[in-house]
Design an enzyme around this catalytic site. Structure first.
Site, PDB file in Angstrom:
ATOM      1  N   LYS A 147     -49.968  84.211 -23.631  1.00 25.87           N
ATOM      2  CA  LYS A 147     -50.089  84.346 -24.956  1.00 25.87           C
ATOM      3  C   LYS A 147     -51.633  85.341 -24.627  1.00 25.87           C
ATOM      4  O   LYS A 147     -51.349  86.425 -24.565  1.00 25.87           O
ATOM      5  CB  LYS A 147     -50.147  84.218 -25.995  1.00 25.87           C
ATOM      6  CG  LYS A 147     -51.217  84.810 -26.839  1.00 25.87           C
ATOM      7  CD  LYS A 147     -51.494  83.620 -28.378  1.00 25.87           C
ATOM      8  CE  LYS A 147     -52.784  84.942 -29.298  1.00 25.87           C
ATOM      9  NZ  LYS A 147     -53.092  83.330 -30.278  1.00 25.87           N
ATOM     10  N   ASP A 180     -47.632  85.551 -30.984  1.00 27.25           N
ATOM     11  CA  ASP A 180     -49.069  84.944 -32.155  1.00 27.25           C
ATOM     12  C   ASP A 180     -48.207  84.916 -33.410  1.00 27.25           C
ATOM     13  O   ASP A 180     -46.831  85.020 -33.354  1.00 27.25           O
ATOM     14  CB  ASP A 180     -50.443  85.963 -32.202  1.00 27.25           C
ATOM     15  CG  ASP A 180     -50.202  87.306 -32.927  1.00 27.25           C
ATOM     16  OD1 ASP A 180     -49.448  87.432 -33.393  1.00 27.25           O
ATOM     17  OD2 ASP A 180     -51.402  87.322 -33.627  1.00 27.25           O
TER      18      ASP A 180
END
Length: 256
Positions: A151, A170
């Site tokens: 991420k 996310d």
């Protein structure tokens, strides 16, 4: 007499049509159909045309630090903390010279500050020692830094270097991708892989930004604002608060 014949003919024709239709299976809904995905992307482009990363930053290093701090924390809180942080420690070298305990008071309000301080200082030292003080531009090198998973690496590569090598997953992307039935997984790694299969590569960067903005503005976790949502007609989420289309049991943020 002619009218009676006509009615008999029409009745027979209608019966034949109904019989043919009865033998046909109704078209099965395909959430990953290219036309549906294209419609979703077109609506997102129209609704969020100039989205950018919400984390304030002026360099790849600042974005890297801000993204590490954003774990389990709002971007708003991170943006409050980072100005003082970068003023006190403006470079990776400056952060690499201190011990994590010195950083903890500065970042305490972002939560999990022990681990975050350890990771940020560790990342600073590695950036200085192994990458000449510059944040690396390669996925594998970014992943070698303490506190950096896919991420964070995707955020830095996409938002700073403009390289879409993956899709940022996310909490908003996780939740909304399931609501839109673009994935059935609850695992971020699998969700990213599922999205990469259906979202065209040139849209990877914008897609994540747009979905994150959408999750904050309308498709919130509790009581989504479906009546105001431009995606409402293509969304069949089970937890919609208002719907003009059929809702699907499996289209929800979490399994179970």
């Amino acid at each position: 007499m002619e009218l009676a014949v006509l009615l008999v003919f029409l009745a027979g024709d209608m019966a034949t049509t109904l019989k043919k239709n009865a033998g046909k299976k109704s078209a099965k809904f395909n959430p990953l159909a290219p036309t549906r995905v294209t419609t979703i992307l077109r609506i997102l482009d129209r609704t969020y045309p100039d989205v950018r990363c919400a984390l304030h930053h002026e360099s790849a290093w600042q974005l890297l630090v801000a993204t590490i701090l954003s774990a389990q924390c709002t971007d708003v809180r991170v943006n409050i903390v980072t100005p003082a942080l970068f003023k006190k420690y403006p470079t990776p070298a400056a952060l690499g010279r201190i011990e994590p305990e010195e950083l903890e008071p500065v970042i305490r309000s972002t939560g999990f500050f022990h681990n975050k301080a350890k990771n940020i200082v560790g990342a600073a030292r590695k950036v200085v020692e192994e990458f000449g003080g510059q944040v690396p531009e390669q996925m594998d090198e970014l992943l070698s830094l303490p506190g950096v998973a896919r991420k964070t690496a995707n955020v830095v590569l996409g938002s700073w270097f403009g390289r879409g090598e993956g899709i940022v997953v996310d909490t908003h992307v996780h939740r909304i991708s399931r609501r839109l039935e673009l994935t059935k997984s609850d695992d971020p790694k699998h969700i990213e892989q599922d999205l990469m299969k259906v979202i065209p590569q040139p849209k990877w960067i914008d897609f994540s930004h747009q979905i994150i903005h959408h999750g904050r503005a309308l498709c919130v976790a509790r009581a989504p604002k479906c009546v105001d949502c431009p995606l409402e007609t293509v969304c069949h989420a089970a937890d919609k608060t208002w719907s003009t289309v059929e809702q699907h049991k499996g289209a929800k943020a979490k399994k179970g």
